[in-house]
Design a protein around this motif. Structure first.
Motif, PDB file in Angstrom:
ATOM      1  N   SER A 168       1.051  -1.164   0.077  1.00 34.38           N
ATOM      2  CA  SER A 168      -0.052   0.057  -0.016  1.00 34.38           C
ATOM      3  C   SER A 168       0.851   1.218   0.107  1.00 34.38           C
ATOM      4  O   SER A 168       2.172   1.183  -0.233  1.00 34.38           O
ATOM      5  CB  SER A 168      -0.851   0.040   1.297  1.00 34.38           C
ATOM      6  OG  SER A 168      -1.983   1.120   1.033  1.00 34.38           O
ATOM      7  N   ARG A 182      -5.886   4.742  -2.762  1.00 37.57           N
ATOM      8  CA  ARG A 182      -4.351   4.029  -3.001  1.00 37.57           C
ATOM      9  C   ARG A 182      -4.006   4.347  -4.553  1.00 37.57           C
ATOM     10  O   ARG A 182      -4.570   4.411  -5.574  1.00 37.57           O
ATOM     11  CB  ARG A 182      -4.742   2.589  -3.033  1.00 37.57           C
ATOM     12  CG  ARG A 182      -3.353   1.540  -3.246  1.00 37.57           C
ATOM     13  CD  ARG A 182      -3.526   0.370  -2.934  1.00 37.57           C
ATOM     14  NE  ARG A 182      -4.049   0.003  -1.775  1.00 37.57           N
ATOM     15  CZ  ARG A 182      -3.832  -1.101  -1.148  1.00 37.57           C
ATOM     16  NH1 ARG A 182      -3.203  -2.099  -1.748  1.00 37.57           N
ATOM     17  NH2 ARG A 182      -4.237  -1.454  -0.058  1.00 37.57           N
ATOM     18  N   GLY A 186       0.895   2.654  -4.365  1.00 39.04           N
ATOM     19  CA  GLY A 186       0.492   1.628  -3.264  1.00 39.04           C
ATOM     20  C   GLY A 186       0.128   0.011  -3.774  1.00 39.04           C
ATOM     21  O   GLY A 186       0.339  -0.864  -2.987  1.00 39.04           O
ATOM     22  N   THR A 211      -3.448  -4.297   4.291  1.00 42.09           N
ATOM     23  CA  THR A 211      -2.761  -3.320   3.219  1.00 42.09           C
ATOM     24  C   THR A 211      -2.925  -4.108   1.895  1.00 42.09           C
ATOM     25  O   THR A 211      -2.765  -3.272   0.886  1.00 42.09           O
ATOM     26  CB  THR A 211      -1.462  -3.428   3.706  1.00 42.09           C
ATOM     27  OG1 THR A 211      -0.895  -4.796   3.697  1.00 42.09           O
ATOM     28  CG2 THR A 211      -1.108  -2.778   4.859  1.00 42.09           C
TER      29      THR A 211
END
Length: 552
Positions: A168, A182, A186, A211
């Motif tokens: 992420s 994001r 990421g 994540t």
């Protein structure tokens, strides 16, 4: 009789007037019947799940070419054909011989099991990876983003080391990396690309469900089967020797061997003052064997030529991936076909219907329209990536991309979701026509999942083309209470499953409404005085400027 004749003439004029708006005329060609006809065909067992480089793909490509020919949509390739073939390299890791060992001060501290603890594969197209006692360096998110004054490397020499990444991107500050949204920074693919750029020996991404946005089973299933990539045109030996995912538990073991806390290290990555952390006293051994196969997949490209002398060599491109997952082995509850009705027979049907609607009004089109049905999306957007690297028209000549991947098949809604909302001027156009229809356009409700980077419009954006990815709304009209939550569960259960078929929850009228909206919007974009633009400061604005200049 004279009165009747005048009345009939007046009625005829009214009808002609009512049909004079080409946007309305084209939109009316989009019906539930026209949409379902393609979906039923492409998602039938006959097409065997439409896997790349399979009989199912051959049937799919033949179907698409036949449909474009029947509509009178011209071939989009320079050779006068519809097909853009691209090479694939299949890679299968031998699970029985794959191994990863954490060593502490020269002694074996933990042996990790393939599939259960880690997933790894050669990233340099090698048959074998044999790494012993390699140094390990934690680089936080591993991001270099000068526009945010962010550099996780701080000048550290990482060449020849195994880099460990947090998945992420930072989300605590709304002024950085769009807060909870994001960005490409990421995505796991960015981490692997950065490792290659920095000359690393290998790359490991730490998996946690928060994540990643999905559990370890998704990682294991995705990388545990035969993997495919575009065959390298240059020397793949410049890439890291391997790329890898590591479970949260195994990552914790890795850091503890160096006397470090995984939780502390993950937290440390949130600061722009972060500096790479060597895992002192820790080295890793990695052993992998892989076999390869040479395959090919195909994109299908059609075109409708515009009519304005000044704008006909500019384009709007419509994309949908035609592939799915093929045949399950072994069968799941007696079903062996991944039919892919929503993913993505529905999207293919949408683009075919848009082509038919624009063909109906082709004399009123100023710009040209390209219809791109890409292969191997499920393998990592490979067909669209190949097209972006080998475009049939210059990206700087393309005004906009509308990507259809899954559609609203569960009924009409007051809203429509736009992945990429507000990032370019396509949003303004769609909002205008949605408002006229009494509807609203909303941004992606789950920006932290990074959907903008997970379908074929991303390949278009990477070469500067303003792009959006419409998704289904959630404010259903005339449905039972709790319908949206029910559909969320249905979608989650059917995603990449043999149960992705036309079912009792489907109501195609939602797709009709959405696609008519997208048709009217695209008709406007095709005929607008100016091309669409990224908003100032967007991550794709710079490459757009380069492409526009290069196209002159």
């Amino acid at each position: 009789m004279k009165y009747i004749s005048i009345s009939a003439l007046f009625l005829t004029l009214l009808l002609i007037s009512g049909c004079s708006d080409p946007a309305d005329r084209g939109a009316r060609t989009i019906t539930g019947e026209s949409l379902m006809a393609h979906i039923e065909s492409l998602s039938s067992d006959e097409f065997e799940g439409r896997a790349p480089a399979s009989r199912g793909e051959e049937l799919t490509v033949d179907y698409l070419v036949a449909q474009l020919e029947e509509m009178g949509v011209a071939p989009g390739m320079d050779d006068g054909g519809y097909i853009q073939e691209f090479p694939l390299l299949g890679q299968r890791v031998d699970a029985g011989s794959a191994g990863m060992t954490i060593r502490e001060n020269g002694r074996s501290a933990a042996g990790l099991a393939y599939n259960t603890d880690f997933m790894a594969w050669p990233s340099n197209e090698a048959d074998q990876v044999e790494i012993e006692n390699a140094e390990v360096l934690y680089v936080g998110y591993g991001i270099q983003a000068p526009e945010f004054n962010w550099d996780d490397y701080k000048g550290t020499d990482v060449e020849g080391k195994i880099l460990v990444f947090k998945n992420s991107d930072p989300s605590d500050d709304p002024e950085l990396f769009d807060g909870e949204s994001r960005l490409y920074y990421g995505r796991w693919s960015y981490k692997f690309e950065k490792a290659a750029e920095m000359g690393a020996l290998g790359a490991i991404v730490i998996h946690t469900t928060p994540t990643a946005g999905y559990g370890w089973d998704v990682v294991a299933n995705s990388w545990g089967r035969e993997r495919f990539a575009l065959r390298s045109e240059g020397d793949a030996s410049d890439n890291p020797e391997f790329n890898s995912w590591l479970t949260e538990e195994s990552s914790r073991t890795l850091f503890e061997a160096a006397g470090l806390s995984l939780d502390d290290m993950l937290e440390a990555a949130e600061s722009m003052d972060f500096e790479p952390v060597p895992l002192e006293g820790v080295t890793m051994n990695v052993n992998l064997q892989a076999s390869y196969s040479d395959l090919a997949s195909r994109n299908v490209v059609g075109m409708i030529q515009g009519n304005d002398p000044d704008l006909m060599d500019e384009y709007v491109i419509f994309t949908a991936h035609h592939d799915h997952l093929g045949i399950a082995a072994p069968p799941v509850n007696g079903d062996s076909i991944y039919n892919g009705a929503r993913d993505n027979a529905a999207g293919v049907s949408a683009v075919l219907n848009l082509a038919n609607a624009l063909k109906e009004t082709e004399t009123e089109l100023k710009r040209s329209a390209v219809f791109l049905f890409v292969g191997a999306e499920e393998m990592g957007l490979l067909g669209s990536l190949y097209w972006a690297n080998n475009p049939t028209v210059h990206p700087g000549k393309i005004s906009a991309n509308l990507n259809m991947d899954g559609m609203q098949t569960y009924g009409p809604t007051e809203d429509v979701v736009l992945v990429g909302y507000g990032r370019n001027t396509i949003t303004d156009v769609i909002e205008q026509f949605a408002a006229e229809a009494g509807r609203t356009v909303k941004p992606d409700p789950s920006p932290e999942q990074g959907y903008f980077y997970r379908s074929d419009h991303f390949s278009m954006a990477r070469v500067g083309i303003p792009a959006v990815f419409p998704r289904r709304g959630n404010e259903y009209i005339g449905k039972p209470e709790g319908w949206s939550a029910t559909i969320d569960s249905v979608d989650a259960a059917n995603y990449h499953a043999v149960t992705d078929e036309i079912n009792e929850y489907w109501d195609i009228e939602g797709m009709v409404d959405d696609l008519r909206l997208f048709y009217r919007s695209s008709f406007y974009i095709i005929n607008a005085d100016e091309k669409m633009e990224w908003v100032e400061g967007d991550e794709f604005e710079a490459v757009r400027m380069e492409m526009l200049e290069d196209a002159e």
